[in-house]
Design an enzyme around this catalytic site. Sequence first.
Site, PDB file in Angstrom:
ATOM      1  N   HIS A 252      15.264  -5.058   6.608  1.00 53.41           N
ATOM      2  CA  HIS A 252      15.541  -5.703   7.909  1.00 53.41           C
ATOM      3  C   HIS A 252      15.764  -4.664   9.010  1.00 53.41           C
ATOM      4  CE1 HIS A 252      15.571  -9.979   6.796  1.00 53.41           C
ATOM      5  NE2 HIS A 252      15.983  -9.541   5.615  1.00 53.41           N
ATOM      6  N   THR A 253      15.194  -3.516   8.814  1.00 51.38           N
ATOM      7  CA  THR A 253      15.272  -2.471   9.835  1.00 51.38           C
ATOM      8  C   THR A 253      13.970  -2.376  10.632  1.00 51.38           C
ATOM      9  OG1 THR A 253      14.681  -1.006   8.027  1.00 51.38           O
ATOM     10  CG2 THR A 253      16.971  -0.954   8.728  1.00 51.38           C
ATOM     11  N   ASP A 254      12.868  -2.858  10.045  1.00 48.63           N
ATOM     12  CA  ASP A 254      11.560  -2.599  10.698  1.00 48.63           C
ATOM     13  C   ASP A 254      11.461  -3.241  12.080  1.00 48.63           C
ATOM     14  OD1 ASP A 254      11.268  -5.167   9.564  1.00 48.63           O
ATOM     15  OD2 ASP A 254       9.286  -4.778   8.692  1.00 48.63           O
TER      16      ASP A 254
ATOM     17  N   GLY B 254       5.780 -15.591  -3.406  1.00 43.66           N
ATOM     18  CA  GLY B 254       7.179 -15.961  -3.169  1.00 43.66           C
ATOM     19  C   GLY B 254       8.180 -15.054  -3.855  1.00 43.66           C
TER      20      GLY B 254
ATOM     21  N   LEU C 299       7.109  -9.699  -2.700  1.00 42.42           N
ATOM     22  CA  LEU C 299       6.219  -8.542  -2.861  1.00 42.42           C
ATOM     23  C   LEU C 299       5.100  -8.543  -1.820  1.00 42.42           C
ATOM     24  CD1 LEU C 299       5.953  -8.416  -6.748  1.00 42.42           C
ATOM     25  CD2 LEU C 299       7.332  -7.015  -5.246  1.00 42.42           C
TER      26      LEU C 299
ATOM     27  N   ASP D 182       5.344  -4.475   5.870  1.00 45.41           N
ATOM     28  CA  ASP D 182       4.514  -4.955   4.763  1.00 45.41           C
ATOM     29  C   ASP D 182       3.041  -4.648   4.999  1.00 45.41           C
ATOM     30  OD1 ASP D 182       6.983  -5.954   4.179  1.00 45.41           O
ATOM     31  OD2 ASP D 182       6.454  -8.064   4.446  1.00 45.41           O
TER      32      ASP D 182
ATOM     33  N   SER E 293       2.819 -10.900  -0.755  1.00 46.31           N
ATOM     34  CA  SER E 293       1.477 -11.414  -1.033  1.00 46.31           C
ATOM     35  C   SER E 293       0.785 -11.793   0.274  1.00 46.31           C
ATOM     36  CB  SER E 293       1.562 -12.609  -1.970  1.00 46.31           C
ATOM     37  OG  SER E 293       2.437 -13.568  -1.434  1.00 46.31           O
ATOM     38  N   SER E 294       1.568 -12.222   1.266  1.00 52.18           N
ATOM     39  CA  SER E 294       0.922 -12.622   2.524  1.00 52.18           C
ATOM     40  C   SER E 294       0.363 -11.407   3.266  1.00 52.18           C
ATOM     41  CB  SER E 294       1.872 -13.432   3.404  1.00 52.18           C
ATOM     42  OG  SER E 294       3.059 -12.730   3.606  1.00 52.18           O
TER      43      SER E 294
HETATM   44  C1  GLA Z   1       9.848  -9.263   5.156  1.00 49.53           C
HETATM   45  C2  GLA Z   1       9.118  -8.905   6.455  1.00 49.53           C
HETATM   46  C3  GLA Z   1       9.222  -7.420   6.743  1.00 49.53           C
HETATM   47  C4  GLA Z   1      10.671  -6.938   6.674  1.00 49.53           C
HETATM   48  C5  GLA Z   1      11.359  -7.446   5.411  1.00 49.53           C
HETATM   49  C6  GLA Z   1      12.830  -7.150   5.412  1.00 49.53           C
HETATM   50  O1  GLA Z   1       9.205  -8.670   4.064  1.00 49.53           O
HETATM   51  O2  GLA Z   1       7.763  -9.271   6.379  1.00 49.53           O
HETATM   52  O3  GLA Z   1       8.651  -7.127   8.000  1.00 49.53           O
HETATM   53  O4  GLA Z   1      11.376  -7.309   7.827  1.00 49.53           O
HETATM   54  O5  GLA Z   1      11.197  -8.837   5.224  1.00 49.53           O
HETATM   55  O6  GLA Z   1      13.044  -5.774   5.398  1.00 49.53           O
END
Ligand code: GLA
Length: 362
Positions: free
Chosen positions: A14-16, A98, A101, A148, A103-104
């Site tokens: 949750h830093t991105d 879900g 990992l 991701d 997948s989306s």
């Molecule tokens: C999901 C989001 C990412 C990131 C993470 C938490 O995977 O797609 O962008 O924010 O949650 O780090």
Amino acid sequence: MYASPGRINLIGEHTDYNGGYVLPAAIDKVTALVIKPNGLNNIRAFAIDLNDLAEIDVAVKPSKQWPRYIYGVVTEILKFGLSVEGFDCVFGGNVPLGAGLSSSAALESAFAFALNDLFKLGLTKYDLAKIGQAAEHNAVGVRCGIMDQFASIFGQKGHLIQLDCRSLDYELIPFNPEGFRVVLLDTRVKHSLALSEYNVRRAECEAGVATVKRQYPTIELLRDVTMDMLSEFKHTLPESTYRRCSYVIEENQRLLNACDALKRSDYETFGAMMYGSHEGLSFKYNVSCEELDYLVAAAQSSGVLGARMMGGGFGGCTINLISNDRYEVFLAHARESYKSEFGKEPTVYEVAIGQGARRIDV
Ligand code: GLA
């Protein structure tokens, strides 16, 4: 034929979307697709894993969920002023759905990469990652960060990616911890809060930044805020907003410390940082859940070096860094105790760090 992988993330959660740091890697599980131009003005896609066919008209957002990812990627490419011819495609993969990992992102990145290569669009890898992210925002409705899609496009076999999500500068860190392994334990739950709370967390961080910015106008992102600055607003901000923001500031610092430890092969310190990350995610950021907390506690009591929830939260996997000699005992304990608590065994994924998006010559 093209393929693009899912990802793991060692630390930096949750830093991105706050312009901070993350430490992901592409994995050896992918979404793969076969594609060819069809000479028409439409898209025909077949999802093997769902045994479902869709015809996509780029002027209309599909009502079904999965075609939206393809529609999203194509419409974002069109925003670059490029054109995409009609095509037929078949896709499927082995990134668990879900499980946190990504997948989306694997799906978005596979299509972005494939269309760029097939139609010679001349987009950079940075563009491709941003296209996948924008598709997620605009077609799917999750205001995700860049982690991701970046990992899926840029991943390099055997390497972690230390990514600065503001500048998109990155460093590849070789990762082959001798005597240790990384294993994922899937809680097999995905609480329905996951999607809505994600956007709520992002909004809470933005609200915190807006308040700090009134006093410090040069601040753009939570990444720019120090703990000292934030503490000036401790009594102005809602208590939960303060907690969310302080978690993110701490997590960024934790990641930097963890990367230093990694470069010294100090896995003990690295593992302690992973537990610290989980604690922050659970108590301050409130994106964990009973099942994830349970598996992390089980890891800690079994002498696993480091463990934490991974990804957006509210279910999905824990990521564990464990010495080879404790591996079997820990897994047996985790399986048995999780089952007696929640009525099902966690699924165990051993993942290797694989290559990012690529063309597969058949
Ligand atoms: C999901 C989001 C990412 C990131 C993470 C938490 O995977 O797609 O962008 O924010 O949650 O780090």
